[in-house]
Design a protein around this motif. Structure first.
Motif, PDB file in Angstrom:
ATOM      1  N   CYS A   1       0.827  -1.212   0.000  1.00 12.72           N
ATOM      2  CA  CYS A   1       0.000   0.000   0.000  1.00 12.72           C
ATOM      3  C   CYS A   1       0.861   1.261   0.000  1.00 12.72           C
ATOM      4  O   CYS A   1       0.644   2.178  -0.798  1.00 12.72           O
ATOM      5  CB  CYS A   1      -0.925  -0.016   1.216  1.00 12.72           C
ATOM      6  SG  CYS A   1      -1.969   1.427   1.370  1.00 12.72           S
TER       7      CYS A   1
ATOM      8  N   TYR B   1       1.718   4.210  -2.918  1.00 14.61           N
ATOM      9  CA  TYR B   1       1.586   5.633  -2.585  1.00 14.61           C
ATOM     10  C   TYR B   1       2.872   6.385  -2.903  1.00 14.61           C
ATOM     11  O   TYR B   1       2.834   7.491  -3.439  1.00 14.61           O
ATOM     12  CB  TYR B   1       1.229   5.771  -1.105  1.00 14.61           C
ATOM     13  CG  TYR B   1       1.016   7.177  -0.642  1.00 14.61           C
ATOM     14  CD1 TYR B   1      -0.053   7.940  -1.102  1.00 14.61           C
ATOM     15  CD2 TYR B   1       1.895   7.762   0.261  1.00 14.61           C
ATOM     16  CE1 TYR B   1      -0.248   9.237  -0.661  1.00 14.61           C
ATOM     17  CE2 TYR B   1       1.700   9.057   0.709  1.00 14.61           C
ATOM     18  CZ  TYR B   1       0.630   9.784   0.243  1.00 14.61           C
ATOM     19  OH  TYR B   1       0.438  11.066   0.671  1.00 14.61           O
TER      20      TYR B   1
ATOM     21  N   PHE C   1      -4.696  11.905   1.195  1.00 11.46           N
ATOM     22  CA  PHE C   1      -4.592  10.489   1.550  1.00 11.46           C
ATOM     23  C   PHE C   1      -4.304  10.328   3.043  1.00 11.46           C
ATOM     24  O   PHE C   1      -4.988   9.589   3.750  1.00 11.46           O
ATOM     25  CB  PHE C   1      -3.495   9.836   0.696  1.00 11.46           C
ATOM     26  CG  PHE C   1      -3.350   8.360   0.912  1.00 11.46           C
ATOM     27  CD1 PHE C   1      -4.267   7.469   0.380  1.00 11.46           C
ATOM     28  CD2 PHE C   1      -2.293   7.855   1.647  1.00 11.46           C
ATOM     29  CE1 PHE C   1      -4.138   6.105   0.569  1.00 11.46           C
ATOM     30  CE2 PHE C   1      -2.153   6.490   1.842  1.00 11.46           C
ATOM     31  CZ  PHE C   1      -3.076   5.612   1.303  1.00 11.46           C
TER      32      PHE C   1
ATOM     33  N   ILE D   1      -6.850   9.068   6.315  1.00 14.58           N
ATOM     34  CA  ILE D   1      -6.426   8.058   7.291  1.00 14.58           C
ATOM     35  C   ILE D   1      -6.542   8.614   8.703  1.00 14.58           C
ATOM     36  O   ILE D   1      -7.034   7.937   9.617  1.00 14.58           O
ATOM     37  CB  ILE D   1      -4.990   7.585   6.986  1.00 14.58           C
ATOM     38  CG1 ILE D   1      -4.966   6.795   5.691  1.00 14.58           C
ATOM     39  CG2 ILE D   1      -4.433   6.740   8.133  1.00 14.58           C
ATOM     40  CD1 ILE D   1      -3.582   6.438   5.213  1.00 14.58           C
TER      41      ILE D   1
ATOM     42  N   VAL E   1      -8.902   0.802  -0.092  1.00 15.82           N
ATOM     43  CA  VAL E   1      -7.689   1.430  -0.629  1.00 15.82           C
ATOM     44  C   VAL E   1      -7.349   0.855  -2.003  1.00 15.82           C
ATOM     45  O   VAL E   1      -6.968   1.595  -2.921  1.00 15.82           O
ATOM     46  CB  VAL E   1      -6.516   1.267   0.357  1.00 15.82           C
ATOM     47  CG1 VAL E   1      -5.200   1.661  -0.285  1.00 15.82           C
ATOM     48  CG2 VAL E   1      -6.753   2.095   1.597  1.00 15.82           C
TER      49      VAL E   1
ATOM     50  N   SER F   1      -9.869   2.243  -4.581  1.00 13.27           N
ATOM     51  CA  SER F   1      -9.631   3.669  -4.865  1.00 13.27           C
ATOM     52  C   SER F   1      -8.341   3.866  -5.660  1.00 13.27           C
ATOM     53  O   SER F   1      -8.270   4.755  -6.515  1.00 13.27           O
ATOM     54  CB  SER F   1      -9.598   4.484  -3.574  1.00 13.27           C
ATOM     55  OG  SER F   1      -8.455   4.187  -2.819  1.00 13.27           O
ATOM     56  N   THR F   2      -7.340   3.027  -5.421  1.00  6.95           N
ATOM     57  CA  THR F   2      -6.101   3.129  -6.200  1.00  6.95           C
ATOM     58  C   THR F   2      -6.333   2.709  -7.641  1.00  6.95           C
ATOM     59  O   THR F   2      -5.812   3.348  -8.572  1.00  6.95           O
ATOM     60  CB  THR F   2      -5.000   2.267  -5.551  1.00  6.95           C
ATOM     61  OG1 THR F   2      -4.809   2.708  -4.208  1.00  6.95           O
ATOM     62  CG2 THR F   2      -3.701   2.372  -6.311  1.00  6.95           C
TER      63      THR F   2
END
Length: 168
Positions: A78, A82, A110, A114, A141, A144-145
């Motif tokens: 993850c 990012y 982002f 969180i 996540v 959405s990515t």
């Protein structure tokens, strides 16, 4: 206080919980086969009783280790995704007409989401369990990515900027 007695060769054997009932039943089985007395003393226990009692703990420890490894790998992936965005997204965003401030806001959003959602996730963890909430977070996540990756196909300007902000 919740003591149960077993029947069989040792009618007076008192046990406290399921584990000791299971070990006592194994001792009774060994006694029935002529393997010794059925008193519930340490030396009268069958030699396999300690191993049988320890097996569920080994499975649980293995399961916890596997969960820990999966969580760490998921966090690594993850955050790798990012950080990879920082290499090419600013150039793509600039080509689509976004300012550097807007790119910074998209990256900061982002971390802000969180920060804002963490207390809510904590409440859900106590209600639904840690694993399910973590899996749900990973799915959100991930989706959405994937949706964020479609942003390069959108037209320049406000549609691109709004999509990037919402998906991040």
């Amino acid at each position: 206080q919740g003591y149960a007695t077993t029947d069989g060769n040792c009618p007076g054997l008192a046990t406290r919980n399921r584990h000791t009932q299971r070990v006592a039943a194994q001792a009774d089985a060994v006694a029935d086969l002529g393997g010794g007395s059925c008193s519930f003393e340490e030396e009268a226990r069958p030699p396999f009783a300690k191993r049988v009692a320890a097996m569920p703990r080994v499975v649980v420890q293995h399961h916890k280790f596997l969960v820990m490894v999966c969580i760490n790998v998921a966090n690594l992936v993850c955050h790798s995704v990012y950080s990879v965005l920082a290499a090419f997204f600013p150039q793509e965003a600039k080509a689509k007409g976004m300012s550097e401030d807007a790119v910074g806001i998209i990256f900061a959003s982002f971390a802000a989401v969180i920060f804002v959602c963490s207390p809510l996730a904590g409440r859900f963890m106590s209600k639904y369990g840690k694993v399910w909430v973590y899996i749900l977070g990973l799915v959100i996540v991930s989706l959405s990515t994937i949706c964020f990756s479609v942003a390069s196909m959108l037209p320049a300007g406000a549609p691109f900027a709004a999509w990037c902000f919402v998906m991040r």
